[in-house]
Design an enzyme around this catalytic site. Structure first.
Site, short mmCIF file in Angstrom:
data_model
loop_
_atom_site.label_atom_id
_atom_site.label_comp_id
_atom_site.label_asym_id
_atom_site.label_seq_id
_atom_site.Cartn_x
_atom_site.Cartn_y
_atom_site.Cartn_z
CG ASP A 1 -1.68 1.24 1.42
OD1 ASP A 1 -2.32 1.67 0.44
OD2 ASP A 1 -1.64 1.82 2.52
CG ASP B 1 -1.27 2.17 7.05
OD1 ASP B 1 -1.41 3.20 7.72
OD2 ASP B 1 -1.57 2.12 5.84
CG ASP C 1 -4.06 -1.21 3.36
OD1 ASP C 1 -4.19 -1.16 2.12
OD2 ASP C 1 -3.54 -0.32 4.03
#
Length: 602
Positions: free
Chosen positions: A314, A500, A504
């Site tokens: 990410d 995080d 996600d």
């Protein structure tokens, strides 16, 4: 997390009986005490062996442990018989300690789901369960409330916190005609929304379902010992039976001599070294990782991480810090950069908007500044009088009378005394260790990918600056999952994902190895590995730990099997005695355990 108290009490009690036996001189009493120790340590193991044999017709490691300990007891090696079972129980305790997942319920993720919706019906606004709202109905979303269902804004303008869905720290400015999805949070103004989906098909609900479904998709590798025992145990038992009851007829030997060989064969074949040292190697890896600020939730994830061939990341909060910092300040019409920053920060001094917080962090506020007539226009900007200067700070729309430059939407425009003075752009600052982490992974032959909800230009720029192989941008959570699955299909090995945020969680759950930075509780609870120091350099440390742990475990397997096979061959031909058999069992186990402890020192 602690070792089970019941297991500890069984081990301690059995060990106490063995200790007491050394203090007893009467042989009968000694035998009774050791028999009690054997029953305490082995009753569950023997019962498991019986059930496995009865229900599955399977000879597992429990069966081999049972028959080996009973055989040792029958030839007078009573302490050895108890030791076999005690070693096994200690190994199981370590196994449970290291493999037991510390994953908790993803209850925090449920915060993404709204508890109610304000729906307009018959000129009234009523609060209902979101599942009761139909497609095409109008709902009202007040400041501070979650968007309950996907839809299109029909009235009002506001700013939305979209971080839970796309990970973006910059609030989204929306108005009539804009599409919004469930899971967003309304920041500062009332809006009316016409629903375009029902609750079950809305974005937030789909994210929750994906977490549950993706968790079930994660493969569960069987323990090596169980696989090994399915083949090893029947062969060993069959061999021992042949030694005891067939060999005397074939080789005209003494029956008692061949029986003793068979018992020695069983004692040697007991896989204590594997049962204890292999899980202890993984436990050592988990302990070593913990000392380095890395939480690994099970030994199977160490094995998977050691085989990782591709890692997807990410961006916001992972590759970057997830905090807005000033990118550049452009001063026009005779003004200087410090002046632009100071007026912008002072005007936004009392705002809790993320951009305002970033401005004030960059500028050390002048406590002597005289600020008055502060007027905040929800979602647009602020006007104020600062040190007798008329200041206007905000979006391009808020300052449209001054024809602000056509630049990034995140720009903060500033007007001083009714004249356009310049603008400030912000960016999400990259982690200082990101570039080195990607470089190490590339050198290690691991491919990398960026999977983000960010805009194309931003994503490509970040990917290029740190050397990521592939960049996938403007993705919603469900699209992130499908993108990761496409990467997994093309990868010859395991695939990890590092993220995080709540958004996600589905991708983390779907990956072969889900890795979380310190962010949302949902991501941490869903992840298999958590980088507790919120530092990407710990990712490379985790991979090094995983590879070393697997190397130690493989050595223990090869050493244990190789040594035991040698002694087993000697036992067949009558060259092995009970002391050698004991060493092949207990001695090899101790050596393997000592080697396993190296995993603690990474």
């Amino acid at each position: 997390m602690h070792i089970d108290k019941k297991e500890l009490s069984i081990i301690a009690t059995s060990f106490a009986f063995v200790t007491i036996s050394y203090l007893v001189s009467n042989q009968t009493n000694k035998t009774i005490i050791l028999a009690m120790a054997l029953i305490i340590a082995g009753h569950e193991i023997i019962l498991k062996a019986y059930k496995s044999l009865k229900n599955k017709l399977s000879l597992d490691e429990n069966f081999l442990m049972s028959i080996a300990s009973i055989a040792a007891f029958s030839i007078g090696e009573m302490v050895e018989a108890v030791a076999i079972l005690l070693f096994y129980r200690v190994g199981e305790a370590f196994e449970n300690y290291s493999v037991k997942r510390s994953r908790k319920s993803v209850s925090q993720l449920m915060d993404l789901a709204p508890n109610y919706a304000n729906v307009k019906r018959e000129d009234k606004v009523i609060k209902v369960n979101p599942s009761e709202v139909k497609i095409g109905e109008t709902i009202l979303i007040k400041p501070g409330e979650k968007v309950p269902i996907d839809g299109v804004i029909t009235s009002g303008e506001t700013m939305l916190n979209t971080a839970s869905i796309n990970g973006e720290p910059v609030p989204l400015e929306v108005g009539v005609g804009d599409k919004i999805v469930s899971g967003y949070i309304n920041i500062n103004a009332l809006i009316e929304v016409k629903t375009t989906k029902d609750y079950e098909n809305s974005t937030a609900t789909q994210i929750l379902e994906m977490v549950e479904n993706a968790t079930f998709k994660k493969s569960k590798s069987e323990r090596f010992i169980t696989k090994f025992a399915r083949i090893y145990t029947p062969i060993v038992v069959g061999f021992a039976f042949c030694l005891a009851f067939v060999a005397p007829f074939l080789f005209n030997g003494d029956f008692s001599q061949w029986l003793e060989r068979a018992i020695i064969f069983l004692v040697v074949s007991c896989p204590c070294a594997l049962v204890v040292s292999v899980p202890l190697s993984f436990f050592g890896g988990i302990g070593g990782a913990s000392k380095n600020g890395i939480l690994i939730k099970g030994s199977n994830y160490i094995e998977a991480l050691s085989k990782v061939k591709s890692i997807a990341f990410d961006k916001t909060g992972t590759i970057s810090k997830g905090e807005l910092v000033i990118d550049k300040i452009v001063a026009l019409n005779g003004h200087d950069k410090n002046e632009i920053l100071s007026f912008a920060a002072l005007a936004e001094k009392n705002s809790i908007h993320p951009i305002a917080l970033s401005l004030n962090k960059a500028y050390k506020n002048d406590k002597k500044a005289k600020i008055s007539n502060v007027i905040e226009s929800a979602g647009l900007g602020v006007s104020a009088v600062i040190n007798e200067h008329k200041i206007k700070v905000g979006s391009a729309k808020f300052l449209q009378e001054f024809n602000p430059q056509n630049i990034d939407k995140t720009a903060i425009h500033v007007a001083i005394n009714n004249k356009y003075a310049g603008y400030i752009t912000l960016k999400d600052e990259l982690r200082s260790e990101s570039r080195e982490c990607i470089k190490w992974l590339t050198n290690a032959g691991i491919t990398t990918a960026l999977i983000t909800g960010d805009k194309k230009n931003t994503a490509l720029q970040v990917g290029k600056s740190i050397g990521i192989d592939r960049v996938h941008y403007e993705l919603l959570p469900n699209e992130k999952v499908s993108t990761l699955e496409a990467i997994m299909d093309k990868t010859d090995g395991t695939t990890a994902y590092v993220g995080d945020g709540i958004n996600d969680a589905p991708v983390i759950a779907r990956a072969d190895v889900g890795i979380a930075m310190l962010g949302s509780d949902a991501a941490i609870q869903t992840a298999d590995i958590v980088l507790m120091h919120n530092n990407l350099a710990k990712l490379t440390t985790a991979i090094k730990i995983a590879k070393k742990t697997i190397a130690i475990a493989k050595f223990n397997i090869a050493f244990s099997i190789g040594f035991k096979l040698g002694v087993l061959i000697l036992a067949i031909f009558g060259y092995a005695n009970i002391p050698l058999a004991i060493f092949a069992d207990v001695g090899v186990t101790i050596i393997a355990i000592l080697n396993a402890f190296r995993a603690f020192k990474i």
